[in-house]
Design an enzyme around this catalytic site. Sequence first.
Site, PDB file in Angstrom:
ATOM      1  N   GLN A 114       0.341  12.890   1.763  1.00  0.00           N
ATOM      2  CA  GLN A 114       1.566  13.674   1.674  1.00  0.00           C
ATOM      3  C   GLN A 114       1.476  14.667   0.529  1.00  0.00           C
ATOM      4  OE1 GLN A 114       4.679  11.010   2.617  1.00  0.00           O
ATOM      5  NE2 GLN A 114       6.302  12.454   2.154  1.00  0.00           N
ATOM      6  N   HIS A 160       4.480   3.289  -3.170  1.00  0.00           N
ATOM      7  CA  HIS A 160       3.404   2.430  -3.669  1.00  0.00           C
ATOM      8  C   HIS A 160       3.790   1.626  -4.905  1.00  0.00           C
ATOM      9  CE1 HIS A 160       0.698   3.950  -0.667  1.00  0.00           C
ATOM     10  NE2 HIS A 160       1.028   5.173  -1.000  1.00  0.00           N
TER      11      HIS A 160
END
Length: 313
Positions: A10, A206
């Site tokens: 991304q 994450h």
Amino acid sequence: MTRAFVFPGQGAQTIGMGKDLAEAYPAAKAVFEEVDDALGESLSALIWTGDIADLTLTANAQPALMATSLAAMRALEAEGFGIHDADFVAGHSLGEYSALAAAGALSIADTARLLRIRGQAMQSAVPVGVGAMAALLGLDFATASEVAAEAASDANGGEVCQAANDNDPAQVVVSGHKAAVERAVELAKARGAKRAVMLPVSAPFHCALMQPAADAMAEALARVTVNTPAVPVVANVRAEAVTDPETIRALLVEQVTGSVRWRESVLWMVGHGVTEFWEIGAGKALSGMIKRIDRGAELRAIGTPADIVALMG
């Protein structure tokens, strides 16, 4: 020469990406059509002529970047280059899904649907404004991890702050509760970081705050077929190659809350003889990271017909 195909994550999205591939190669156009069909909407129209703010929404950017990478793969195949021209594949975060699709472990349609679910689940896991991410430049991973742990422990309410992306020797991204990440930025500067900046992201990817998204992905991944990849896939959370379908499935769930060990993944590939990296899809962000990890690496970015012509020339 040992080669790896790597797939961007991304942030690489741009309006118009992949359009020239689709116009030049019927097989590339077919990828976008397959993704549109899988999602039940014209994502390709958004990619090629839409608004960048809409394309950047996580639920759109993830399948869009995968579609562009797979379109580039199909264009390469049309010119005689295939997955077996690579010894390994790897991808950065969502790029791991592109790598798996390129290697035949996942179908393109399943990958598009998984990434739509992943994007939506990651976006909704944490209320807007609660989480944040920051890039710490000039600190190694060990120091950045210490900074993150200290920033988290300074919180009264046990806030989360983790090293989320180990991108290259001088760039680590931390993720977690906004206040803790802001503390990490100040602590990093005190520890000698060249720069420490908050990132314009919509969610804290994450880290442990993504657990609801990991649960959603476990459910979604349980419903799809995972095949043995045609070439080994270097997994983000392991920083080593995997081929077993059930291991791949488990690691994709773990990846949602785990660190993207990109620096270690590249070093693992280099240690296994890789000297040439082809970045397949939009942008050249991974090429820049790889060059900082291994100055001797040969790099090619393949995202347009012109790139393929240059490769053949």
